[in-house]
Enzyme design. Sequence first.
Site, PDB file in Angstrom:
ATOM      1  N   GLY A  10       0.862  -1.180   0.000  1.00 49.05           N
ATOM      2  CA  GLY A  10       0.000   0.000   0.000  1.00 49.05           C
ATOM      3  C   GLY A  10       0.891   1.220   0.000  1.00 49.05           C
ATOM      4  O   GLY A  10       2.046   1.123   0.363  1.00 49.05           O
ATOM      5  N   THR A  11       0.376   2.363  -0.420  1.00 48.81           N
ATOM      6  CA  THR A  11       1.287   3.485  -0.563  1.00 48.81           C
ATOM      7  C   THR A  11       0.942   4.737   0.237  1.00 48.81           C
ATOM      8  O   THR A  11       1.141   4.728   1.432  1.00 48.81           O
ATOM      9  CB  THR A  11       1.530   3.792  -2.031  1.00 48.81           C
ATOM     10  OG1 THR A  11       0.371   3.401  -2.733  1.00 48.81           O
ATOM     11  CG2 THR A  11       2.675   3.002  -2.555  1.00 48.81           C
ATOM     12  N   THR A  12       0.438   5.771  -0.397  1.00 49.39           N
ATOM     13  CA  THR A  12       0.421   7.046   0.327  1.00 49.39           C
ATOM     14  C   THR A  12      -0.741   7.207   1.300  1.00 49.39           C
ATOM     15  O   THR A  12      -1.904   7.087   0.913  1.00 49.39           O
ATOM     16  CB  THR A  12       0.398   8.208  -0.682  1.00 49.39           C
ATOM     17  OG1 THR A  12       1.436   7.984  -1.624  1.00 49.39           O
ATOM     18  CG2 THR A  12       0.618   9.523   0.018  1.00 49.39           C
ATOM     19  N   SER A  32       5.312   5.290  -0.200  1.00 53.84           N
ATOM     20  CA  SER A  32       6.228   5.636  -1.289  1.00 53.84           C
ATOM     21  C   SER A  32       5.973   7.045  -1.818  1.00 53.84           C
ATOM     22  O   SER A  32       6.890   7.735  -2.237  1.00 53.84           O
ATOM     23  CB  SER A  32       6.108   4.615  -2.411  1.00 53.84           C
ATOM     24  OG  SER A  32       4.775   4.558  -2.859  1.00 53.84           O
TER      25      SER A  32
END
Lengths: 280, 229
Positions: free
Chosen positions: A58-60, A194
């Site tokens: 998962g990212t932001t 990220s």
Amino acid sequence: MIPFREGSLLWGGSSFVELLHRVRPENASLPSVVPSGGGERSSSVFSGSPASVPVWHGTTVLALTIRSGVVMAADRQASEGYQVADRAIQKIFPVDRSSAVAIAGAAGPAIEMARLFRVEIEHYEKLEGVALSLLGKANKLGQMVRDHLPLALQGLLVVPLYAGYDSRTGAGRIFKYDAAGGRYEEETFHSNGSGGLFARNVLKMLYHPEMDETEGVSTALRALYEAADDDLATGGADFVRGIFPLVHVIDRDGVREVPVTDVSRVLEEIGDRLKRRVTP
Amino acid sequence: MTMPFYVSPEQFLQDKAEYAKKGISRGRSIAVLEVIEGILLVADNSSHALHKISEIYDRVAFAGVGKYSEFENLRKAGIRYADLKGFMYSREDVTGRSLANAYSELLGNAFSQEMKPMEVEILLADLGTEDRPNEIYRISFDGSIFDESLVSVVGGRSDQLKTFLKDRVRPGVTLKEGLSLVRSGFLEQNENGHPVMNIEAAILERSATGRCFRRFSPEEVGRLLSNDP
């Protein structure tokens, strides 16, 4: 049967994590059973190098304090390397009536941690008859992140972001964590993942402490927009499928999700403003 | 070699049952009613800190009378059981029926195997959904389990209160009506009056999502009992 004599499985204190550990000793999220260097119990997940095991990420995710509390937002994309694994996963999990946790990192263990954390908090509240303080909950999450360290060292890093409304101070508070379980309070804003750096830069430019809810939500969405713009692994708004970032507002009335229609409207406004700026 | 005194099993169990019943009837009563808004639980309890009514899970509530330490342990075991089940499977897999069975088994074993039986009687309320009716279970000190509906009462002079409420509670009573009926019942039981402060009340709320249990503050109880609409 429910045994509750001393020494039996269902005997003990107010922690669900410890209870789970007694009942299910092989639970991999607990430190004593996870071999730190592979070891005999190692499965392909534990022994392989991080890159050899396909893991969803998962990212932001981000949070910022506003006048009445705190706003949390996250994109919806899960990635597996350079591919999209899922376009609509949930990265913000309400924990109780006054706080929520947002996760970034390896999606599987992160979602498991969020679920476990929620049960832990609720379990304590039910057994003790009184809810933990926001700081107490934040510290508990820190311990859970630290317990996860052996898996983090093997590539399954999980970094939560925790935010809530503290009824004792009457304000929103944000807690960030490092992989070793360090807990740090952030008074203004923070973002993880990220695309976190890009989002943080936007927040740095736009943030001021006197924001109301509307401004807080649009600032959060602008930060996510920029993160998705520059980071491959962060998903943007998907007007075709109708998938939009998740935004939660936490204040004295509780935790509530901002309706999708509002999110899409704010994103369209952001888009229109940006269009005017880049087209000659 | 000395011979132990012979006591017939029948006599032995009867003695134990009497002992337990005595302990339970010494306490005060708890009533559970089905109301329009959900399931109402009301206890005659002078303490604001030591609860007799508690949340077990999303739609399940617990009420216990008798020896505090014993029903408190049962309550905690129930929460652990429910949270474990809900975490390992899914939240909707936690049902009042499986909890009631677990309690029944535990109390039954304690009654037949231990010297001292547990001096408790418990009520388990499971709020129904659109496709499932409410469930109310009463579990006695010997593990016997009763599936009740509309009204259930345990503890103290429970028969008196039960008769009082059975005569008056009709399907479709509101929360406000139900609470004041139980309060009249408490007044009936106590010749010396019954202060509103001694009422502990909570509801499993039909309109709520997720965790449906809500405890009323003493002020809320006072407001609900006052006559103004």
